[in-house]
Enzyme design. Structure first.
Site, PDB file in Angstrom:
ATOM      1  CB  ALA A  17      -0.940   0.002   1.204  1.00 23.82           C
ATOM      2  CE1 TYR A 160      13.361  -4.217   9.544  1.00 25.03           C
ATOM      3  CE2 TYR A 160      15.730  -3.904   9.390  1.00 25.03           C
ATOM      4  CZ  TYR A 160      14.485  -3.890   8.804  1.00 25.03           C
ATOM      5  OH  TYR A 160      14.361  -3.564   7.468  1.00 25.03           O
TER       6      TYR A 160
HETATM    7  N1  LIG Z   1      13.255   1.483   4.117  1.00 24.30           N
HETATM    8  C1  LIG Z   1      14.449   0.910   4.133  1.00 24.30           C
HETATM    9  O1  LIG Z   1      15.484   1.577   4.245  1.00 24.30           O
HETATM   10  C2  LIG Z   1      14.581  -0.574   3.978  1.00 24.30           C
HETATM   11  C3  LIG Z   1      13.484  -1.390   4.054  1.00 24.30           C
HETATM   12  N2  LIG Z   1      13.630  -2.753   3.953  1.00 24.30           N
HETATM   13  C4  LIG Z   1      12.468  -3.634   4.012  1.00 24.30           C
HETATM   14  O2  LIG Z   1      11.581  -3.314   2.960  1.00 24.30           O
HETATM   15  C5  LIG Z   1      10.235  -3.612   3.337  1.00 24.30           C
HETATM   16  C6  LIG Z   1       9.353  -2.395   3.096  1.00 24.30           C
HETATM   17  O3  LIG Z   1       9.791  -1.335   3.924  1.00 24.30           O
HETATM   18  P1  LIG Z   1       9.357   0.199   3.722  1.00 24.30           P
HETATM   19  O4  LIG Z   1       8.614   0.374   2.464  1.00 24.30           O
HETATM   20  O5  LIG Z   1      10.559   1.020   3.970  1.00 24.30           O
HETATM   21  O6  LIG Z   1       8.408   0.378   4.983  1.00 24.30           O
HETATM   22  P2  LIG Z   1       6.885   0.952   5.079  1.00 24.30           P
HETATM   23  O7  LIG Z   1       6.569   1.001   6.526  1.00 24.30           O
HETATM   24  O8  LIG Z   1       6.740   2.185   4.273  1.00 24.30           O
HETATM   25  O9  LIG Z   1       6.049  -0.191   4.373  1.00 24.30           O
HETATM   26  C7  LIG Z   1       5.783  -1.410   5.007  1.00 24.30           C
HETATM   27  C8  LIG Z   1       4.406  -1.866   4.579  1.00 24.30           C
HETATM   28  O10 LIG Z   1       4.134  -3.105   5.253  1.00 24.30           O
HETATM   29  C9  LIG Z   1       2.811  -3.034   5.739  1.00 24.30           C
HETATM   30  N3  LIG Z   1       2.618  -3.897   6.896  1.00 24.30           N
HETATM   31  C10 LIG Z   1       3.121  -3.740   8.138  1.00 24.30           C
HETATM   32  N4  LIG Z   1       2.641  -4.680   8.940  1.00 24.30           N
HETATM   33  C11 LIG Z   1       1.825  -5.468   8.204  1.00 24.30           C
HETATM   34  C12 LIG Z   1       1.031  -6.607   8.467  1.00 24.30           C
HETATM   35  N5  LIG Z   1       0.953  -7.126   9.698  1.00 24.30           N
HETATM   36  N6  LIG Z   1       0.331  -7.176   7.469  1.00 24.30           N
HETATM   37  C13 LIG Z   1       0.375  -6.640   6.234  1.00 24.30           C
HETATM   38  N7  LIG Z   1       1.083  -5.559   5.904  1.00 24.30           N
HETATM   39  C14 LIG Z   1       1.804  -4.984   6.883  1.00 24.30           C
HETATM   40  C15 LIG Z   1       2.642  -1.566   6.133  1.00 24.30           C
HETATM   41  O11 LIG Z   1       1.283  -1.238   6.321  1.00 24.30           O
HETATM   42  C16 LIG Z   1       3.307  -0.878   4.984  1.00 24.30           C
HETATM   43  O12 LIG Z   1       2.434  -0.653   3.907  1.00 24.30           O
HETATM   44  C17 LIG Z   1      10.300  -4.051   4.806  1.00 24.30           C
HETATM   45  O13 LIG Z   1      10.313  -5.455   4.881  1.00 24.30           O
HETATM   46  C18 LIG Z   1      11.640  -3.479   5.274  1.00 24.30           C
HETATM   47  O14 LIG Z   1      12.156  -4.204   6.352  1.00 24.30           O
HETATM   48  C19 LIG Z   1      14.840  -3.328   3.736  1.00 24.30           C
HETATM   49  C20 LIG Z   1      15.962  -2.540   3.655  1.00 24.30           C
HETATM   50  C21 LIG Z   1      15.926  -1.116   3.759  1.00 24.30           C
HETATM   51  C1  LIG Z   2      21.756   2.051   7.449  1.00 29.20           C
HETATM   52  C2  LIG Z   2      20.423   1.439   7.707  1.00 29.20           C
HETATM   53  C3  LIG Z   2      20.401  -0.058   7.565  1.00 29.20           C
HETATM   54  C4  LIG Z   2      19.056  -0.671   7.884  1.00 29.20           C
HETATM   55  C5  LIG Z   2      18.145  -0.529   6.742  1.00 29.20           C
HETATM   56  C6  LIG Z   2      16.794  -1.087   6.987  1.00 29.20           C
HETATM   57  O1  LIG Z   2      16.590  -2.275   6.835  1.00 29.20           O
HETATM   58  C7  LIG Z   2      15.761  -0.130   7.270  1.00 29.20           C
HETATM   59  C8  LIG Z   2      14.562  -0.522   7.569  1.00 29.20           C
HETATM   60  C9  LIG Z   2      13.355   0.332   7.649  1.00 29.20           C
HETATM   61  C10 LIG Z   2      12.268  -0.380   6.978  1.00 29.20           C
HETATM   62  C11 LIG Z   2      11.159  -0.493   7.724  1.00 29.20           C
HETATM   63  C12 LIG Z   2      11.404   0.082   8.937  1.00 29.20           C
HETATM   64  O2  LIG Z   2      10.540   0.203   9.806  1.00 29.20           O
HETATM   65  C13 LIG Z   2      12.837   0.486   9.035  1.00 29.20           C
HETATM   66  C14 LIG Z   2      13.009   1.880   9.502  1.00 29.20           C
HETATM   67  C15 LIG Z   2      13.047   1.920  10.982  1.00 29.20           C
HETATM   68  C16 LIG Z   2      12.445   3.167  11.508  1.00 29.20           C
HETATM   69  C17 LIG Z   2      12.311   3.113  12.962  1.00 29.20           C
HETATM   70  C18 LIG Z   2      10.929   3.534  13.355  1.00 29.20           C
HETATM   71  C19 LIG Z   2      10.858   3.809  14.790  1.00 29.20           C
HETATM   72  C20 LIG Z   2       9.531   4.322  15.171  1.00 29.20           C
HETATM   73  O3  LIG Z   2       8.575   4.250  14.379  1.00 29.20           O
HETATM   74  O4  LIG Z   2       9.428   4.809  16.267  1.00 29.20           O
END
Ligand SMILES: NC(=O)C1=CN([C@@H]2O[C@H](COP(=O)(O)OP(=O)(O)OC[C@H]3O[C@@H](n4cnc5c(N)ncnc54)[C@H](O)[C@@H]3O)[C@@H](O)[C@H]2O)C=CC1
Ligand SMILES: CCCCCC(=O)/C=C/[C@H]1C=CC(=O)[C@@H]1CCCCCCC(=O)O
Length: 262
Positions: A17, A160
Site C-alpha cells: 500500500a 529487526y
Molecule cells: N526502508 C528501508 O530503508 C529498507 C526497508 N527494507 C524492508 O523493505 C520492506 C518495506 O519497507 P518500507 O517500504 O521502507 O516500509 P513501510 O513502513 O513504508 O512499508 C511497510 C508496509 O508493510 C505493511 N505492513 C506492516 N505490517 C503489516 C502486516 N501485519 N500485514 C500486512 N502488511 C503490513 C505496512 O502497512 C506498509 O504498507 C520491509 O520489509 C523493510 O524491512 C529493507 C531494507 C531497507
Molecule cells: C543504514 C540502515 C540499515 C538498515 C536498513 C533497513 O533495513 C531499514 C529498515 C526500515 C524499513 C522499515 C522500517 O521500519 C525500518 C526503519 C526503521 C524506523 C524506525 C521507526 C521507529 C519508530 O517508528 O518509532
C-alpha cells in the site's frame, strides 16, 4: 533472457500500500502495461486508506482489472493463507509472490518477529504449495525482502536484524528444497541498504545521528527507491534460483546461495 514472461501472470505484493512495496507494484504494472495481454497485481496490506488510495491511482493508470487491493494482516495466519488460496482460485493462478511487509519496532519485538519472519515464512510456504509443479502448479518466483541488516548487525535494532538474518537462511533453504525436488520455483532474497525514505531516517531516533551516519557510510550510502525498484524488476525477470542481492547505490552484488550438496 527473461526467466518469466509477464503476460497473463499474477503477482501478490504484501505491504504494497505504501513505500517500497507500492513502488514494486507500480514498476510491475508499468512493465506489464507494455505487454499485449493482462498482467495482474494484488496488493495485500493492513492500511485500508492507503491501500484504497493506491488502488484508485493504479487502476486509473493501468486499468481496473489489472490491480486489486485486499485488507490482509500477515500475522493472521488463516486470513493470509485463505486469501492466497482464493486469489489462486478466483484469478486462476499465482506466479509471483513478494513478501515485502515488514516493520522495525523494538518496543514490540514479538510483533516484529510475527510480521517480518513468521509472516514471510507463511507467505512463502503457502505460495510454494500453490506453485509447486509436482502438486499441479505452474512454478513461479518468490522474493523475500530482507535487508543489509540481514547480513550485518546494526546498533539498536536487534530484533529487526534477527528477523532479516532469519529470512536469509530461510530463503536459501527453500531455494535448495526447490532445486532438489524440481518444484519449478525460484527463490530470491533482497538485502538493500537503507532506502532514502522518511522511515529510514527515523532510525536516527533509535541509533543517534552519529551512529546512523556511520552506518550509512559503512553500507555505501542511502539508496533511491527508483534504484531499488529497478533491481527488484531485474531479479523477478532474470535471476537464477538461489540468488541473493545486496543492493547499494554503488551497485549490486549478486551472491549465489549455497550449491546443492548432494
Ligand atoms: N526502508 C528501508 O530503508 C529498507 C526497508 N527494507 C524492508 O523493505 C520492506 C518495506 O519497507 P518500507 O517500504 O521502507 O516500509 P513501510 O513502513 O513504508 O512499508 C511497510 C508496509 O508493510 C505493511 N505492513 C506492516 N505490517 C503489516 C502486516 N501485519 N500485514 C500486512 N502488511 C503490513 C505496512 O502497512 C506498509 O504498507 C520491509 O520489509 C523493510 O524491512 C529493507 C531494507 C531497507
Ligand atoms: C543504514 C540502515 C540499515 C538498515 C536498513 C533497513 O533495513 C531499514 C529498515 C526500515 C524499513 C522499515 C522500517 O521500519 C525500518 C526503519 C526503521 C524506523 C524506525 C521507526 C521507529 C519508530 O517508528 O518509532
Amino acid at each position: 533472457m527473461e526467466k518469466i514472461s509477464l503476460p497473463g501472470k499474477v503477482a501478490v505484493v504484501t505491504g504494497g500500500a505504501r513505500g517500497i512495496g507500492k513502488a514494486f507494484v507500480q514498476r510491475l504494472l508499468e512493465k506489464g502495461a507494455k505487454l499485449p495481454s493482462h498482467f495482474q497485481v494484488v496488493i495485500l496490506d493492513i492500511l485500508k486508506d492507503e491501500g484504497e488510495a493506491s488502488l484508485k491511482d493504479l487502476q486509473e493508470k493501468f486499468g481496473r482489472d489489472n490491480v486489486y487491493f485486499y485488507y490482509c494482516d500477515v500475522t493472521n495466519g488463516k486470513l493470509f493463507e485463505d486469501l492466497l488460496k482464493s486469489i489462486n482460485k478466483d484469478i486462476g493462478k499465482l506466479d509471483i509472490m513478494v513478501n515485502n511487509a515488514g516493520v522495525c519496532n523494538e518496543d514490540d519485538w514479538e510483533q516484529t518477529i510475527h510480521i517480518n519472519l513468521i509472516g514471510v515464512i507463511r507467505g512463502t510456504k503457502q505460495a510454494t504449495e500453490l506453485m509447486r509443479r509436482d502438486k499441479g502448479g505452474n512454478g513461479g518466483v518468490i522474493l523475500n525482502m530482507s535487508s543489509i541488516a540481514g547480513l550485518e548487525p546494526f546498533k539498536g535494532i536487534e530484533t529487526y536484524c534477527a528477523t532479516k538474518h532469519g529470512l536469509v537462511g530461510f530463503t536459501k533453504t527453500m531455494a535448495l528444497n526447490s532445486e532438489d525436488a524440481d518444484w519449478g520455483i525460484r527463490y530470491h532474497c533482497m538485502c538493500p541498504v537503507g532506502v532514502d525514505t522518511a522511515l529510514v531516517h527515523k532510525l536516527k531516533q533509535i541509533t543517534g545521528q552519529e551512529y546512523f551516519d556511520h552506518a550509512v557510510e559503512k553500507t555505501g550510502g542511502l539508496l533511491s527507491i527508483e534504484g531499488l525498484t529497478e533491481e527488484f524488476l531485474k531479479m523477478i525477470l532474470y535471476s537464477d534460483n538461489r540468488c541473493l542481492a545486496i543492493v547499494k547505490p554503488t551497485g549490486v552484488q549478486y551472491l549465489e546461495m549455497e550449491k546443492k550438496t548432494n
